[in-house]
Design a protein around this motif. Structure first.
Motif, PDB file in Angstrom:
ATOM      1  N   VAL A   1      58.351 -21.493 142.022  1.00 58.30           N
ATOM      2  CA  VAL A   1      57.863 -21.673 140.654  1.00 58.30           C
ATOM      3  C   VAL A   1      57.569 -23.153 140.393  1.00 58.30           C
ATOM      4  O   VAL A   1      56.560 -23.495 139.765  1.00 58.30           O
ATOM      5  CB  VAL A   1      58.878 -21.111 139.635  1.00 58.30           C
ATOM      6  CG1 VAL A   1      58.479 -21.466 138.213  1.00 58.30           C
ATOM      7  CG2 VAL A   1      59.008 -19.607 139.786  1.00 58.30           C
ATOM      8  N   ILE A   2      58.409 -24.043 140.906  1.00 58.44           N
ATOM      9  CA  ILE A   2      58.178 -25.486 140.740  1.00 58.44           C
ATOM     10  C   ILE A   2      56.916 -25.912 141.479  1.00 58.44           C
ATOM     11  O   ILE A   2      56.093 -26.663 140.941  1.00 58.44           O
ATOM     12  CB  ILE A   2      59.408 -26.289 141.213  1.00 58.44           C
ATOM     13  CG1 ILE A   2      60.567 -26.079 140.241  1.00 58.44           C
ATOM     14  CG2 ILE A   2      59.083 -27.773 141.352  1.00 58.44           C
ATOM     15  CD1 ILE A   2      61.903 -26.592 140.729  1.00 58.44           C
ATOM     16  N   PHE A   3      56.738 -25.443 142.717  1.00 57.68           N
ATOM     17  CA  PHE A   3      55.513 -25.764 143.462  1.00 57.68           C
ATOM     18  C   PHE A   3      54.278 -25.263 142.716  1.00 57.68           C
ATOM     19  O   PHE A   3      53.280 -25.976 142.607  1.00 57.68           O
ATOM     20  CB  PHE A   3      55.536 -25.173 144.869  1.00 57.68           C
ATOM     21  CG  PHE A   3      56.303 -25.981 145.864  1.00 57.68           C
ATOM     22  CD1 PHE A   3      56.119 -27.348 145.975  1.00 57.68           C
ATOM     23  CD2 PHE A   3      57.209 -25.364 146.713  1.00 57.68           C
ATOM     24  CE1 PHE A   3      56.829 -28.096 146.891  1.00 57.68           C
ATOM     25  CE2 PHE A   3      57.927 -26.108 147.639  1.00 57.68           C
ATOM     26  CZ  PHE A   3      57.733 -27.472 147.728  1.00 57.68           C
ATOM     27  N   LEU A   4      54.342 -24.046 142.215  1.00 57.38           N
ATOM     28  CA  LEU A   4      53.223 -23.494 141.467  1.00 57.38           C
ATOM     29  C   LEU A   4      52.940 -24.337 140.226  1.00 57.38           C
ATOM     30  O   LEU A   4      51.778 -24.649 139.925  1.00 57.38           O
ATOM     31  CB  LEU A   4      53.509 -22.044 141.071  1.00 57.38           C
ATOM     32  CG  LEU A   4      52.437 -21.334 140.274  1.00 57.38           C
ATOM     33  CD1 LEU A   4      51.160 -21.198 141.096  1.00 57.38           C
ATOM     34  CD2 LEU A   4      52.927 -19.975 139.816  1.00 57.38           C
ATOM     35  N   GLY A   5      53.991 -24.722 139.531  1.00 61.00           N
ATOM     36  CA  GLY A   5      53.830 -25.576 138.352  1.00 61.00           C
ATOM     37  C   GLY A   5      53.186 -26.903 138.693  1.00 61.00           C
ATOM     38  O   GLY A   5      52.305 -27.396 137.964  1.00 61.00           O
ATOM     39  N   CYS A   6      53.589 -27.494 139.807  1.00 59.76           N
ATOM     40  CA  CYS A   6      52.994 -28.773 140.236  1.00 59.76           C
ATOM     41  C   CYS A   6      51.512 -28.624 140.546  1.00 59.76           C
ATOM     42  O   CYS A   6      50.700 -29.486 140.178  1.00 59.76           O
ATOM     43  CB  CYS A   6      53.734 -29.321 141.453  1.00 59.76           C
ATOM     44  SG  CYS A   6      55.392 -29.904 141.092  1.00 59.76           S
ATOM     45  N   VAL A   7      51.140 -27.539 141.219  1.00 56.40           N
ATOM     46  CA  VAL A   7      49.724 -27.304 141.546  1.00 56.40           C
ATOM     47  C   VAL A   7      48.917 -27.120 140.261  1.00 56.40           C
ATOM     48  O   VAL A   7      47.825 -27.687 140.114  1.00 56.40           O
ATOM     49  CB  VAL A   7      49.575 -26.083 142.480  1.00 56.40           C
ATOM     50  CG1 VAL A   7      48.128 -25.655 142.608  1.00 56.40           C
ATOM     51  CG2 VAL A   7      50.152 -26.398 143.850  1.00 56.40           C
ATOM     52  N   LEU A   8      49.442 -26.343 139.330  1.00 59.07           N
ATOM     53  CA  LEU A   8      48.732 -26.133 138.070  1.00 59.07           C
ATOM     54  C   LEU A   8      48.641 -27.421 137.256  1.00 59.07           C
ATOM     55  O   LEU A   8      47.604 -27.714 136.654  1.00 59.07           O
ATOM     56  CB  LEU A   8      49.412 -25.027 137.260  1.00 59.07           C
ATOM     57  CG  LEU A   8      49.317 -23.623 137.857  1.00 59.07           C
ATOM     58  CD1 LEU A   8      50.199 -22.650 137.092  1.00 59.07           C
ATOM     59  CD2 LEU A   8      47.880 -23.138 137.900  1.00 59.07           C
ATOM     60  N   LEU A   9      49.706 -28.209 137.262  1.00 60.15           N
ATOM     61  CA  LEU A   9      49.690 -29.481 136.529  1.00 60.15           C
ATOM     62  C   LEU A   9      48.700 -30.483 137.125  1.00 60.15           C
ATOM     63  O   LEU A   9      48.027 -31.200 136.380  1.00 60.15           O
ATOM     64  CB  LEU A   9      51.091 -30.099 136.497  1.00 60.15           C
ATOM     65  CG  LEU A   9      52.065 -29.478 135.521  1.00 60.15           C
ATOM     66  CD1 LEU A   9      53.458 -30.089 135.699  1.00 60.15           C
ATOM     67  CD2 LEU A   9      51.598 -29.638 134.092  1.00 60.15           C
ATOM     68  N   THR A  10      48.615 -30.534 138.456  1.00 58.68           N
ATOM     69  CA  THR A  10      47.666 -31.481 139.066  1.00 58.68           C
ATOM     70  C   THR A  10      46.239 -31.153 138.670  1.00 58.68           C
ATOM     71  O   THR A  10      45.444 -32.059 138.419  1.00 58.68           O
ATOM     72  CB  THR A  10      47.775 -31.491 140.609  1.00 58.68           C
ATOM     73  OG1 THR A  10      47.590 -30.177 141.107  1.00 58.68           O
ATOM     74  CG2 THR A  10      49.091 -32.056 141.071  1.00 58.68           C
ATOM     75  N   SER A  11      45.917 -29.897 138.571  1.00 62.41           N
ATOM     76  CA  SER A  11      44.575 -29.508 138.134  1.00 62.41           C
ATOM     77  C   SER A  11      44.320 -29.987 136.710  1.00 62.41           C
ATOM     78  O   SER A  11      43.255 -30.526 136.410  1.00 62.41           O
ATOM     79  CB  SER A  11      44.416 -27.990 138.203  1.00 62.41           C
ATOM     80  OG  SER A  11      43.241 -27.596 137.563  1.00 62.41           O
ATOM     81  N   LYS A  12      45.281 -29.791 135.848  1.00 59.25           N
ATOM     82  CA  LYS A  12      45.121 -30.201 134.452  1.00 59.25           C
ATOM     83  C   LYS A  12      45.004 -31.725 134.330  1.00 59.25           C
ATOM     84  O   LYS A  12      44.222 -32.226 133.535  1.00 59.25           O
ATOM     85  CB  LYS A  12      46.291 -29.689 133.609  1.00 59.25           C
ATOM     86  CG  LYS A  12      46.329 -28.198 133.458  1.00 59.25           C
ATOM     87  CD  LYS A  12      45.139 -27.733 132.660  1.00 59.25           C
ATOM     88  CE  LYS A  12      45.183 -26.257 132.410  1.00 59.25           C
ATOM     89  NZ  LYS A  12      44.106 -25.806 131.543  1.00 59.25           N
ATOM     90  N   ILE A  13      45.784 -32.442 135.126  1.00 56.46           N
ATOM     91  CA  ILE A  13      45.758 -33.907 135.074  1.00 56.46           C
ATOM     92  C   ILE A  13      44.423 -34.444 135.582  1.00 56.46           C
ATOM     93  O   ILE A  13      43.805 -35.305 134.957  1.00 56.46           O
ATOM     94  CB  ILE A  13      46.943 -34.498 135.870  1.00 56.46           C
ATOM     95  CG1 ILE A  13      48.261 -34.200 135.140  1.00 56.46           C
ATOM     96  CG2 ILE A  13      46.762 -35.991 136.087  1.00 56.46           C
ATOM     97  CD1 ILE A  13      49.494 -34.488 135.942  1.00 56.46           C
ATOM     98  N   PHE A  14      43.955 -33.916 136.732  1.00 57.75           N
ATOM     99  CA  PHE A  14      42.703 -34.414 137.312  1.00 57.75           C
ATOM    100  C   PHE A  14      41.487 -34.070 136.470  1.00 57.75           C
ATOM    101  O   PHE A  14      40.511 -34.810 136.457  1.00 57.75           O
ATOM    102  CB  PHE A  14      42.516 -33.900 138.742  1.00 57.75           C
ATOM    103  CG  PHE A  14      43.377 -34.593 139.746  1.00 57.75           C
ATOM    104  CD1 PHE A  14      43.417 -35.977 139.831  1.00 57.75           C
ATOM    105  CD2 PHE A  14      44.173 -33.861 140.606  1.00 57.75           C
ATOM    106  CE1 PHE A  14      44.226 -36.621 140.745  1.00 57.75           C
ATOM    107  CE2 PHE A  14      44.980 -34.501 141.537  1.00 57.75           C
ATOM    108  CZ  PHE A  14      45.013 -35.885 141.601  1.00 57.75           C
ATOM    109  N   HIS A  15      41.524 -32.954 135.782  1.00 60.55           N
ATOM    110  CA  HIS A  15      40.375 -32.549 134.981  1.00 60.55           C
ATOM    111  C   HIS A  15      40.509 -32.947 133.515  1.00 60.55           C
ATOM    112  O   HIS A  15      39.619 -32.668 132.721  1.00 60.55           O
ATOM    113  CB  HIS A  15      40.153 -31.037 135.102  1.00 60.55           C
ATOM    114  CG  HIS A  15      39.728 -30.626 136.467  1.00 60.55           C
ATOM    115  ND1 HIS A  15      40.598 -30.074 137.368  1.00 60.55           N
ATOM    116  CD2 HIS A  15      38.537 -30.722 137.101  1.00 60.55           C
ATOM    117  CE1 HIS A  15      39.968 -29.834 138.490  1.00 60.55           C
ATOM    118  NE2 HIS A  15      38.717 -30.220 138.371  1.00 60.55           N
TER     119      HIS A  15
END
Length: 142
Positions: free
Chosen positions: A31-45
């Motif tokens: 769940v933490i890994f998934l959260g990190c992947v989703l957060l990186t998308s939001k941060i970069f975009h």
């Protein structure tokens, strides 16, 4: 870059589904890994994070967990997806999760009736409908 992000998201989601199917466990690490992947998308975009959605879903999920309806891992998984789902798609996310979960429950009842030895765990691997609905809802929110 976007293709790598989707591949990473898909890999984590497949792992979560497989693990839940085999052992009925959604690990905190996944769940933490998934959260990190989703957060990186939001941060970069530069997209918005939806903390209110996440908090409301987490509180509702905790209540359902206390009532024995959902597992805690399923609640955390849905809440992490809610962080990236636009509010206009949140209700659709929840409805699709429930519809897919209902289909899964019917399939499990059918399998249990026809081949009772095939089902070795009690309960449903609810991460599968959450992941399917979550990935499509995140995609719609981009």
């Amino acid at each position: 870059m976007l293709i790598m992000w989707w591949l990473t998201l898909a890999t984590i989601c497949l792992y979560v589904c497989w693990r839940d199917l085999k052992s009925r466990i959604v690990t905190n690490t996944s769940v933490i890994f998934l959260g990190c992947v989703l957060l990186t998308s939001k941060i970069f975009h530069g997209s918005e994070l939806y903390f209110v959605n996440t908090l409301l879903l987490l509180l509702l999920g905790m209540l359902l967990w206390k009532l024995g309806v959902f597992g805690a891992g399923d609640v955390k998984l849905a809440s992490v997806f809610a962080l990236s789902i636009d509010p206009e798609y949140l209700l659709l996310f929840l409805v699709v999760v429930l519809i897919l979960g209902g289909i899964e429950a019917l399939l499990y009842l059918l399998i249990k009736k026809l081949k009772p030895t095939r089902i070795v765990h009690d309960g449903l691997p609810f991460a599968i409908p959450i992941v399917l609905s979550g990935v499509f809802s995140v995609g719609a929110s981009i």
